[in-house]
Write a protein that holds these residues in place. Sequence first.
Motif, mmCIF file in Angstrom:
data_model
loop_
_atom_site.group_PDB
_atom_site.id
_atom_site.type_symbol
_atom_site.label_atom_id
_atom_site.label_comp_id
_atom_site.label_asym_id
_atom_site.label_seq_id
_atom_site.Cartn_x
_atom_site.Cartn_y
_atom_site.Cartn_z
ATOM 1 N N VAL A 222 -10.548 -1.632 -0.953
ATOM 2 C CA VAL A 222 -9.155 -1.745 -1.395
ATOM 3 C C VAL A 222 -8.776 -3.202 -1.678
ATOM 4 N N THR A 223 -9.765 -4.113 -1.605
ATOM 5 C CA THR A 223 -9.476 -5.518 -1.875
ATOM 6 C C THR A 223 -10.450 -6.066 -2.920
ATOM 7 N N ILE A 224 -10.039 -7.192 -3.532
ATOM 8 C CA ILE A 224 -10.931 -7.861 -4.477
ATOM 9 C C ILE A 224 -11.746 -8.955 -3.807
ATOM 10 N N ASP A 225 -11.262 -9.437 -2.662
ATOM 11 C CA ASP A 225 -11.920 -10.569 -2.011
ATOM 12 C C ASP A 225 -11.879 -10.486 -0.493
ATOM 13 N N GLY A 226 -11.494 -9.347 0.037
ATOM 14 C CA GLY A 226 -11.371 -9.178 1.477
ATOM 15 C C GLY A 226 -9.943 -9.231 1.961
ATOM 16 N N VAL A 227 -9.036 -9.784 1.138
ATOM 17 C CA VAL A 227 -7.635 -9.958 1.533
ATOM 18 C C VAL A 227 -6.676 -9.395 0.485
ATOM 19 N N HIS A 228 -6.838 -9.823 -0.766
ATOM 20 C CA HIS A 228 -5.927 -9.408 -1.829
ATOM 21 C C HIS A 228 -6.323 -8.034 -2.361
ATOM 22 N N LEU A 229 -5.317 -7.207 -2.593
ATOM 23 C CA LEU A 229 -5.578 -5.820 -2.963
ATOM 24 C C LEU A 229 -6.066 -5.683 -4.396
ATOM 25 N N ASN A 230 -6.943 -4.713 -4.597
ATOM 26 C CA ASN A 230 -7.369 -4.364 -5.945
ATOM 27 C C ASN A 230 -6.495 -3.209 -6.455
ATOM 28 N N ALA A 231 -6.865 -2.618 -7.577
ATOM 29 C CA ALA A 231 -6.043 -1.558 -8.163
ATOM 30 C C ALA A 231 -5.898 -0.373 -7.205
ATOM 31 N N ALA A 232 -7.010 0.017 -6.578
ATOM 32 C CA ALA A 232 -6.948 1.135 -5.627
ATOM 33 C C ALA A 232 -6.082 0.793 -4.426
ATOM 34 N N GLY A 233 -6.192 -0.458 -3.956
ATOM 35 C CA GLY A 233 -5.389 -0.898 -2.819
ATOM 36 C C GLY A 233 -3.905 -0.909 -3.136
ATOM 37 N N PHE A 234 -3.558 -1.398 -4.321
ATOM 38 C CA PHE A 234 -2.139 -1.448 -4.698
ATOM 39 C C PHE A 234 -1.571 -0.050 -4.922
ATOM 40 N N LYS A 235 -2.405 0.871 -5.386
ATOM 41 C CA LYS A 235 -1.927 2.241 -5.542
ATOM 42 C C LYS A 235 -1.547 2.823 -4.183
ATOM 43 N N LEU A 236 -2.381 2.587 -3.168
ATOM 44 C CA LEU A 236 -2.065 3.040 -1.815
ATOM 45 C C LEU A 236 -0.855 2.299 -1.263
ATOM 46 N N TRP A 237 -0.767 1.004 -1.569
ATOM 47 C CA TRP A 237 0.382 0.188 -1.140
ATOM 48 C C TRP A 237 1.669 0.778 -1.701
ATOM 49 N N GLU A 238 1.672 1.099 -2.983
ATOM 50 C CA GLU A 238 2.859 1.670 -3.630
ATOM 51 C C GLU A 238 3.215 3.022 -3.028
ATOM 52 N N GLN A 239 2.201 3.859 -2.800
ATOM 53 C CA GLN A 239 2.449 5.191 -2.261
ATOM 54 C C GLN A 239 3.034 5.139 -0.853
ATOM 55 N N ALA A 240 2.692 4.094 -0.102
ATOM 56 C CA ALA A 240 3.217 3.950 1.258
ATOM 57 C C ALA A 240 4.588 3.281 1.276
ATOM 58 N N VAL A 241 4.756 2.249 0.440
ATOM 59 C CA VAL A 241 5.960 1.417 0.503
ATOM 60 C C VAL A 241 7.156 2.042 -0.206
ATOM 61 N N PHE A 242 6.969 2.522 -1.417
ATOM 62 C CA PHE A 242 8.111 2.925 -2.242
ATOM 63 C C PHE A 242 8.929 4.088 -1.683
ATOM 64 N N PRO A 243 8.325 5.115 -1.081
ATOM 65 C CA PRO A 243 9.165 6.182 -0.518
ATOM 66 C C PRO A 243 10.123 5.670 0.558
ATOM 67 N N ALA A 244 9.642 4.803 1.442
ATOM 68 C CA ALA A 244 10.507 4.266 2.496
ATOM 69 C C ALA A 244 11.600 3.385 1.903
ATOM 70 N N VAL A 245 11.238 2.563 0.917
ATOM 71 C CA VAL A 245 12.216 1.680 0.282
ATOM 72 C C VAL A 245 13.242 2.499 -0.494
ATOM 73 N N ARG A 246 12.779 3.521 -1.202
ATOM 74 C CA ARG A 246 13.680 4.348 -2.005
ATOM 75 C C ARG A 246 14.703 5.058 -1.126
ATOM 76 N N GLN A 247 14.253 5.557 0.011
ATOM 77 C CA GLN A 247 15.164 6.263 0.906
ATOM 78 C C GLN A 247 16.297 5.353 1.367
ATOM 79 N N VAL A 248 15.964 4.142 1.801
ATOM 80 C CA VAL A 248 16.986 3.220 2.308
ATOM 81 C C VAL A 248 17.849 2.702 1.158
#
Length: 258
Positions: A222-248
């Motif tokens: 899920v990373t490009i270098d061990g720390v920064h997210l790649n495309a797959a990582g950001f997709k999971l990031w979005e799926q986790a973050v946006f529902p919680a943010v949208r609700q609030v």
Amino acid sequence: MKKFAFASSLLAGMVTIAALVWHFDQTRQFSKRLDEQTEAIRDLRVQWQLSDPSNSDNRHSDIRIFGIKSNLLQTENQVLFIGDSITEAARLPLEICGHPIVNGGIGGASSFAYDRLVASMFEGRRFPLVVVAIGTNDSLVNSLPPPALSKSYVSLLDNISKLTSRVVVVGLPPIDTNRSLARFFSADLATSNNEIIRNIASQRNLPFVDLRGAMDGVKQSVTIDGVHLNAAGFKLWEQAVFPAVRQVACEAGSKPPG
């Protein structure tokens, strides 16, 4: 006489060869030490660049802060995301529940460094919601121990509470120790820091987005270098973050915050 001259020439040749071999070996050892020192200096430079984006010599931070302030002037009633390079690199939507989104991510920022910037960057502003997605850079190998994160993160949330009554806290993504940039970070410290952030959010009754829960167990990297997210990582990031943010954000409505 000729034998003596030949023996002398042979001896001289052997001495010359031995000297050349010794010189070559010394040069090789010197080159190796120079490479090691160059690598050490490069590592220190990367750590310095990552450790404190509020440093006046960090040109990226200066330009990034200017961009954030500029975006703040262009819309009103914004949802603000604050964070580090992971947040800065995220492709955030233009708006959520009628609120324009401002990406306040600053590459290299730690919770301590961002806390020092809050007052000057957001003075006099109110936001319907602030999303706090920071802490990976608190896990650098030269970072202060976990209690320091607890102190700086609490201070950061205290200052953010002057900007908004609604906060969503985002946990830390995992560090892939098999990749290049991970050598600058402590995976164990990142795990500890993630739990500290989770506990602080729980103590304050703030929504907590568990990125590790969303990303752990995924077979692909899920990373490009061990720390920064790649495309797959950001997709999971979005799926986790946006529902919680949208609700609030939707609960906040579209009226400007008081």
